[in-house]
Design an enzyme around this catalytic site. Structure first.
Site, PDB file in Angstrom:
ATOM      1  N   THR A 128       0.824  -1.206   0.000  1.00  0.00           N
ATOM      2  CA  THR A 128       0.000   0.000   0.000  1.00  0.00           C
ATOM      3  C   THR A 128       0.861   1.260   0.000  1.00  0.00           C
ATOM      4  OG1 THR A 128      -1.517   1.272   1.393  1.00  0.00           O
ATOM      5  CG2 THR A 128      -0.124  -0.285   2.524  1.00  0.00           C
ATOM      6  N   GLU A 130       0.303   3.570   1.927  1.00  0.00           N
ATOM      7  CA  GLU A 130       0.305   4.073   3.313  1.00  0.00           C
ATOM      8  C   GLU A 130       1.636   3.838   4.017  1.00  0.00           C
ATOM      9  OE1 GLU A 130      -3.042   3.079   5.699  1.00  0.00           O
ATOM     10  OE2 GLU A 130      -4.430   3.265   4.038  1.00  0.00           O
TER      11      GLU A 130
END
Ligand code: NAD
Ligand code: TDX
Length: 339
Positions: A128, A130
């Site tokens: 991801t 993130e």
């Protein structure tokens, strides 16, 4: 660019989840010579129905845990690649109870890497954006493959840890691996705990959508089918040991997305509730996918977000029997958190 690796028999972990099942559909539809073994524990987020109806000679489901080394010894031999999607994937759950995230995301990746080492199969690791933390709202910068890791939540820190394991195992043991870090996905089969399906299904239920904090947080939306085509491109053409960022220039703040949904579903723009913010809430994600586009020639096909969102709303309207069983328990969890 020609494909350098032609997989014939792949394992897709987490293939009964949102993005994994969309990838299984993609492979079955676009690559007729490929057999898929789905390895999935069927947690609350996994649903066999996501791959129901696909030809039985093309797709086999093994229900099991990626942390189970003996199971991996039984099923990995005979396959030529593992595409690893299985994870605990929801930030809010990771804040309430981090432990399953450590186990599945970190230990699970470790077990898979050990199997890859033992049986010499190609490995693609789905991660991801993130892991890079967040950007300021007014920062013109976007994440690139060179951005330092700075994860904020228990979820993203376990994904960052898993990426690091892949890099270390690749360098030390010479494994044939690639990593991709993708932005926020939307589309069919996404669990009702996530932002877009939660709001659509709330509106269907006559419940006001819930917006965290100021609603200004920005996410970089990509249709899940574009994520699938990007992962296939990296699996078949990617350079070993490399990381590729996946994104489709889809930056929008949450309040804008929510108001698009409200308008498309015939509600007024202020027909929602402000609720308390997520602790440590990342402000903005933004992906620069130049490397993937220039090196491997990938392009997104779903470039009209409004059109993709409209189709996603239609999908949830048409598939209430799919999401209904999970809705009440999900909303009860949110209510207990004040969200
Ligand atoms: P999801 O929660 O919808 O699905 C996860 C799947 O993994 C489920 O089918 C679940 O049963 C399975 N699973 C969980 N633990 C398991 C275990 N121990 N063993 C075997 N199977 C297990 O998740 P998703 O949103 O489809 O995300 C898939 C992957 O993509 C994750 O690795 C996530 O980090 C990554 N990712 C997601 C997004 C996004 O926007 N959702 C963006 C970028 C990357
Ligand atoms: O009810 C809500 N209200 C709200 O304002 C929910 C559920 C979310 N939000 C906000 C929080 C985020 O800013 O919407 C944004 C999106 O939230 P999520 O759908 O929970 O996604 P996010 O936390 O951005 O993480 C997602 O993208 C990256 C996936 O869940 C991760 O698995 C992926 O790695």
């Amino acid at each position: 660019m020609a494909e350098t690796f032609e997989p014939k028999n792949i394992i897709v972990t987490g293939g009964c989840g949102f993005i994994g099942s969309n990838f299984v559909h993609y492979v079955v539809n676009k690559h007729p010579g490929v057999h898929v073994t789905v390895l999935d524990k069927l947690t609350y987020a996994g649903n066999e129905e996501n791959i129901a109806g696909l030809p039985e000679d093309r797709v086999e489901l093994v229900v099991g845990d990626i942390c189970d080394a003996e199971l991996l010894d039984r099923i990995v031999p005979g396959h030529d690649a593992i595409v690893h999607y299985a994870a605990e994937s929801h930030n809010d759950n990771s804040i309430a109870d981090p432990e399953p995230f450590l186990r599945t995301n970190v230990e699970g990746t470790f077990r898979l890497l050990e199997a890859v080492r033992k049986y010499g199969v190609r490995y693609h690791h789905v991660s991801t954006d993130e892991v890079y933390g967040d950007l300021a709202l007014d920062d013109p910068a976007r994440f690139t493959e060179e951005t330092p890791y700075r994860p904020s939540s228990p979820y993203s820190s376990t994904k960052a840890a898993s990426d690091m394991l892949v890099r270390a195992w690749t360098r030390t043991y010479g494994l044939r691996t690639t990593i991709s870090n993708c932005s926020n996905n939307y589309g069919p089969y996404q669990h009702v705990e996530k932002f877009i399906p939660r709001q659509i299904t709330n509106i269907i239920d006559g419940v006001r959508p819930k917006l965290y904090g100021t609603g200004e947080n920005v996410r970089d939306w990509i249709h899940t089918e574009d994520h699938s085509s990007a992962v296939w491109t990296i699996l078949t053409k990617g350079r070993m040991g490399e990381t590729y960022l996946i994104g489709a220039d889809g930056e929008r703040n949450n309040i804008t997305v929510l108001r698009m949904i409200l308008e498309m579903m015939g509600k007024s723009p202020d027909d929602f509730d402000w609720v308390k913010d997520r602790p440590g809430h990342d402000r903005r994600y933004a992906i620069d996918s130049t490397k993937l586009q220039t090196e491997l020639g990938w392009r997104p096909a779903h470039n009209d977000f409004a059109e993709g969102l409209r189709k996603t709303i239609e999908w949830y309207k048409a598939n209430e029997s799919w999401w209904r069983p999970a809705k009440a328990a999900t909303e009860a969890r949110y209510k207990a958190q004040g969200q």
